[in-house]
Each structure stands twice: as structure tokens, then as C-alpha cells.
Enzyme design. Structure first.
Site, PDB file in Angstrom:
ATOM      1  N   SER A  60      32.504 -26.442  31.878  1.00 49.68           N
ATOM      2  CA  SER A  60      32.072 -25.837  33.141  1.00 49.68           C
ATOM      3  C   SER A  60      30.889 -26.520  33.806  1.00 49.68           C
ATOM      4  O   SER A  60      30.472 -26.102  34.883  1.00 49.68           O
ATOM      5  CB  SER A  60      31.752 -24.355  32.936  1.00 49.68           C
ATOM      6  OG  SER A  60      32.947 -23.623  32.797  1.00 49.68           O
ATOM      7  N   LYS A  63      31.476 -27.319  37.354  1.00 51.04           N
ATOM      8  CA  LYS A  63      31.246 -26.417  38.491  1.00 51.04           C
ATOM      9  C   LYS A  63      30.047 -26.836  39.350  1.00 51.04           C
ATOM     10  O   LYS A  63      29.929 -26.374  40.485  1.00 51.04           O
ATOM     11  CB  LYS A  63      31.078 -24.980  37.993  1.00 51.04           C
ATOM     12  CG  LYS A  63      32.357 -24.375  37.412  1.00 51.04           C
ATOM     13  CD  LYS A  63      32.152 -22.914  37.057  1.00 51.04           C
ATOM     14  CE  LYS A  63      33.430 -22.282  36.532  1.00 51.04           C
ATOM     15  NZ  LYS A  63      33.744 -22.689  35.139  1.00 51.04           N
ATOM     16  N   SER A 117      29.677 -18.672  35.469  1.00 51.86           N
ATOM     17  CA  SER A 117      30.777 -19.584  35.157  1.00 51.86           C
ATOM     18  C   SER A 117      32.136 -18.904  35.305  1.00 51.86           C
ATOM     19  O   SER A 117      33.050 -19.123  34.507  1.00 51.86           O
ATOM     20  CB  SER A 117      30.610 -20.149  33.736  1.00 51.86           C
ATOM     21  OG  SER A 117      31.078 -21.470  33.679  1.00 51.86           O
TER      22      SER A 117
END
Length: 272
Positions: A60, A63, A117
Site C-alpha cells: 500500500s 497509494k 489504507s
């Protein structure tokens, strides 16, 4: 005689403490994660490097680039985005509290994607991008090239795919650029947010356990985990009035990335 002993004792103390300080200054911290980088922002130099050019899945941490592309598009912040079946994770089969049919503004989707997340939020944001998700991912890779992230490649907006890869060196470049966005700094370091999905309210909390620790001053952060990537974390923090960027990738232990961050912080606190 007593004066002679006092002099010897003083010399021993001076020698011992000087030697101790020298050894402490030369000490190199041991980290368990497979790639680690510490960058002194104020000095503009790397202080600690471990496998920083090796390519790994980054989970993640992806992101952060998702947020950059979303913000650069300058799309209406209050636009309502609806979670669709296409936003579900069919690769890892992970769940989400953000059920199909949930409706949130683009701003709120970005907020919970960075802070907590939330994978479906990131997926929905990419789907609402002009020309769709594939165009979004293409722009993620174009931006990586612009940032000179030469060993980075994105295949999805969430980081769930093990084919979304980078290096600690490249992620340092990403953190440098991402930290220029006030929205990314704010959303990634928020502690908690209540959202209203049209189906009720949900409370989201930070995915980073260090955010609630008063001993840490964090200006930007992102965590990530998949089986392939291990436990990962990037953060920009202030220690002894100096700014540092930590890149920690591939800790196998559940708290390994936190342990490495604490080890590195203690090293910097005692570093001359």
C-alpha cells in the site's frame, strides 16, 4: 599517593568516555527489514542504506502515488463516488467495510485511502479518473518516470498486486514529491475519521501505530502489507529538530517495521 591515584582515575575516565563516544558515533544499527533507507532532509544526504536499489513489491505504499495522480487531476473534490463491484479485490480476496453501493465524496475517499489504507476507496478513485482505471495506472507510471523512479512499476492503484514494485531509493523520491502536497501530509497523518456512506457511519483509524505515539513527530506516512511485500512503512519525521525520511520495506515480523523505525530513531538520537 592519593593525588597520583586521582590523576590516573581522571585520565582513565577521560579515555573511557572519549572511546565510548567514538564507538557510539561509529555504531551502525542492525535492522531486520530487507531494504532500509534513512535520509537527512536538512543535510540532503543518505545516512543509512540497506539494499536500497533492490526491487520489491511495495504493497500500500503504492497509494502515495495514487494520491499524487488523484490530486494532480484537479477533479471536483465534492463529487460523489459510488463503490461498485469492479472495486472489489478479486486478487487477494481481501474484505472491506466499504461495501458495494457505499457513497463518499472524492475527498473522503482519498482521506481514508491514505489514513487507513482503504483499498476499495483507492480502487474507486482510479475508476472515476478520466478514461478509467487503466488510464489512471498509466499516469502513475508516467509520473514515476518523471520523478526518475527508474526501477518502479505500478500495475494497480492499491498495491495489492505483487507486480507493483519499487526500491527504497525510488520511494525516497516519491516521498520527497508527495510531501509537497499539504493534503497528502494532512490525510496520511490524521488519527481518526467518521464517514457517512449512505448506509450508515463508519469510523476509520490510522493504519500506522506510531501516529498515536507522542514521542514521534510525523509529517507524512504510509504503511503497507501483503505476503509478498512483507510489512512496509515510509515516513517523514522530525528528530532533534532535524527532518528525516525513513523507507522500510519487507519486514517479516508483524511489528518488524516499527521495531526498525524505533531502532533508527534511537540511533539518530545518539548519533554525534
Amino acid at each position: 599517593m592519593k593525588y597520583f591515584l586521582a590523576a590516573v582515575t581522571s585520565l582513565f575516565f577521560i579515555f573511557y568516555t572519549s572511546d565510548s563516544c567514538a564507538r557510539r558515533a561509529e555504531y551502525t544499527p542492525k535492522t531486520q527489514s530487507r531494504a532500509v533507507l534513512v535520509y537527512d532532509v536538512d543535510a540532503g544526504k543518505t545516512l543509512y542504506a540497506k539494499n536500497i536499489h533492490s526491487v520489491y513489491p511495495i504493497a500500500s505504499i503504492t497509494k502515495l502515488m495514487m494520491a499524487v495522480i488523484t490530486l494532480d487531476a484537479r477533479l471536483p473534490a465534492k463529487r460523489i463516488i459510488t463503490v461498485k463491484p469492479a472495486d472489489r479485490d478479486l486478487l487477494k480476496k481481501t474484505g472491506s467495510r466499504l461495501t458495494v453501493g457505499s457513497k463518499l465524496t472524492r475527498t473522503t475517499m482519498l482521506h481514508i485511502a491514505l489514513m487507513s489504507s482503504e483499498n476499495r476507496a483507492a480502487a474507486a478513485l482510479s475508476r472515476y479518473y478520466p478514461h478509467g482505471r487503466q488510464a489512471f495506472i498509466r499516469h502513475m507510471n508516467l509520473k514515476a518516470k518523471k520523478y526518475r523512479m527508474l526501477r518502479t512499476h505500478f500495475t494497480d492503484p492499491t498495491g495489492l498486486s505483487p507486480a507493483s514494485v519499487s526500491t527504497a531509493h525510488d520511494l525516497l523520491l516519491l516521498v520527497k514529491h508527495a510531501s509537497q502536497y499539504p493534503v497528502i501530509r494532512r490525510y496520511s497523518t490524521d488519527k481518526k475519521l467518521r464517514v457517512f456512506t449512505g448506509k450508515g457511519s463508519l469510523i476509520y483509524k490510522s493504519s500506522n501505530g506510531l501516529i498515536n505515539n507522542r514521542q514521534w513527530k510525523i509529517a507524512l506516512q504510509k504503511t503497507g502489507f501483503t505476503n509478498e511485500a512483507g510489512h512496509c512503512m515510509v515516513l517523514k519525521t522530525t528528530i532533534k529538530h532535524r527532518k528525516y525520511i525513513f523507507i522500510i520495506l519487507g519486514a517479516r515480523n508483524h511489528y518488524g517495521h516499527y521495531a526498525d523505525a524505533i531502532t533508527l530513531k534511537n540511533w539518530l538520537l545518539h548519533k554525534r
